[in-house]
Scaffold this motif. Structure first.
Motif, mmCIF file in Angstrom:
data_model
loop_
_atom_site.group_PDB
_atom_site.id
_atom_site.type_symbol
_atom_site.label_atom_id
_atom_site.label_comp_id
_atom_site.label_asym_id
_atom_site.label_seq_id
_atom_site.Cartn_x
_atom_site.Cartn_y
_atom_site.Cartn_z
ATOM 1 N N HIS A 1 41.679 48.579 42.376
ATOM 2 C CA HIS A 1 41.432 47.141 42.485
ATOM 3 C C HIS A 1 41.875 46.423 41.214
ATOM 4 O O HIS A 1 42.517 45.368 41.277
ATOM 5 C CB HIS A 1 39.928 46.906 42.739
ATOM 6 C CG HIS A 1 39.585 45.455 42.938
ATOM 7 N ND1 HIS A 1 39.983 44.752 44.051
ATOM 8 C CD2 HIS A 1 38.871 44.587 42.157
ATOM 9 C CE1 HIS A 1 39.544 43.511 43.958
ATOM 10 N NE2 HIS A 1 38.868 43.389 42.817
ATOM 11 N N LYS B 1 44.995 43.738 40.762
ATOM 12 C CA LYS B 1 44.791 42.423 40.154
ATOM 13 C C LYS B 1 45.768 42.197 38.995
ATOM 14 O O LYS B 1 46.271 41.092 38.790
ATOM 15 C CB LYS B 1 43.353 42.265 39.663
ATOM 16 C CG LYS B 1 42.350 42.064 40.776
ATOM 17 C CD LYS B 1 41.148 41.276 40.314
ATOM 18 C CE LYS B 1 40.307 40.825 41.494
ATOM 19 N NZ LYS B 1 39.237 39.896 41.090
ATOM 20 N N SER C 1 49.033 41.468 40.477
ATOM 21 C CA SER C 1 48.959 40.125 41.043
ATOM 22 C C SER C 1 49.193 39.077 39.963
ATOM 23 O O SER C 1 49.990 38.151 40.131
ATOM 24 C CB SER C 1 47.587 39.899 41.696
ATOM 25 O OG SER C 1 47.458 38.561 42.122
ATOM 26 N N LEU D 1 45.292 37.766 45.210
ATOM 27 C CA LEU D 1 44.295 38.773 44.826
ATOM 28 C C LEU D 1 43.515 38.317 43.595
ATOM 29 O O LEU D 1 42.421 38.793 43.324
ATOM 30 C CB LEU D 1 44.975 40.120 44.549
ATOM 31 C CG LEU D 1 45.548 40.851 45.768
ATOM 32 C CD1 LEU D 1 46.320 42.081 45.325
ATOM 33 C CD2 LEU D 1 44.434 41.250 46.743
ATOM 34 N N VAL D 2 44.105 37.383 42.838
ATOM 35 C CA VAL D 2 43.424 36.779 41.696
ATOM 36 C C VAL D 2 43.001 35.374 42.110
ATOM 37 O O VAL D 2 43.809 34.603 42.626
ATOM 38 C CB VAL D 2 44.342 36.708 40.455
ATOM 39 C CG1 VAL D 2 43.652 35.987 39.300
ATOM 40 C CG2 VAL D 2 44.760 38.105 40.022
#
Length: 300
Positions: free
Chosen positions: A8, A12, A15, A94-95
């Protein structure tokens, strides 16, 4: 194997790297240093340029402002990008927007800190640069012609900061700047053609939306002619060493660009044209090495 949390965090990171277009910033950093060594300060040793703290701070300030600019641009264009670049947008999302804005302010603050090491004038320069990028993203980007011209100016501004620092006013620098400015202007207009679907949906008043594709192609044709003239001028009237190979290649690619342009009517066609221009710009950065390899070896 990576844990779910590690995956994850990694996603990020990618991203955020995608949002700030880290690869573009890396190319700008390389271009600033190569331009400093070969064009702005040809009489200085490579070591004195590479280990110049003031130059390093200007490069870091430029990188921070450019990264922040990509963030604020992404923030304002999130809906349009969902139409034009759905895959990239899914990665970018995703951010969260709040996290992006936090990074935006941190990066701009760091840019001012870096600039303050050089001089108060540098702080003013980068403060104005930060404001100009925000104003472009917020207002000017949706305006035909004005948005394209301002975007091209903002793209070459990091080199202007180095130019001011070295205070080298030779004509060859202006010739290179004009060539780069014209290429970037072409890229911006090509991007507008590529993204016309999202621009139409969200009422962005770009040149293709307001004046149509034919007028946009005619404008690109004029820009191609001007860019070819700039390239030939650099070959014939300036000492550019073996960099003339790059300019001959650029002329050939621009002729191919023109032939494809007038047959283009799909997003994939305009994406191909955009990639041709990106290749010329990136190749131009590394071709600076061809100006005089022997002198560089002697200056190490």
């Amino acid at each position: 194997m990576l844990s779910r949390r590690q995956k994850h965090i990694l996603l990020k990171f990618f991203s955020l790297f995608s949002v700030v277009r880290g690869y573009n910033i890396l190319v700008v950093v390389i271009a600033q240093y190569l331009a400093s060594i070969y064009i702005f300060a040809p009489n200085k040793t490579i070591k004195s340029v590479l280990f110049d703290l003031n130059l390093l701070m200007l490069v870091l300030a430029s990188s921070a402002v450019i990264a922040a600019g990509y963030i604020i641009n992404n923030f304002y264009d999130s809906e349009k990008d969902l139409i034009n670049k759905p895959r990239k947008t899914m990665l970018d999302r995703l951010v969260s927007q709040n996290t992006k804005l936090s990074f935006y302010f941190v990066l701009n603050f760091l840019a001012v800190v870096f600039a303050s090491y050089v001089s108060f004038k540098a702080v003013i320069f980068f403060a104005l640069y930060i404001f100009a990028i925000w104003f472009y993203s917020h207002r000017l980007k949706k305006q035909p012609m004005t948005g394209n011209i301002v975007s091209a100016i903002l793209t070459v501004t990091p080199f202007f900061a180095i130019f001011i620092y070295y205070q080298n006013f030779e004509l060859v620098i202006f010739a290179h700047a004009i060539f780069l400015f014209l290429l970037v202007s072409m890229r911006e207009l090509t991007k507008d053609l590529e993204n016309i679907k999202g621009d139409l949906a969200l009422n962005y008043r770009t040149v293709p939306v307001v004046y149509g594709e034919k007028v946009s192609k005619a404008m690109l044709t004029i820009l191609v002619v001007l860019t070819v003239v700039a390239a030939i001028t650099l070959i014939l009237f300036f000492r550019i060493g073996h960099m003339y190979y790059f300019f001959y290649l650029s002329v050939m690619l621009l002729i191919i660009f023109l032939l494809i342009l007038w047959k283009s009517n799909k997003k994939t066609h305009y994406l191909m044209l955009h990639n041709i221009l990106k290749f010329i710009i990136v190749a131009g950065v590394f071709s600076i090495l061809l100006i005089d390899i022997s002198i560089v070896l002697n200056r190490i």
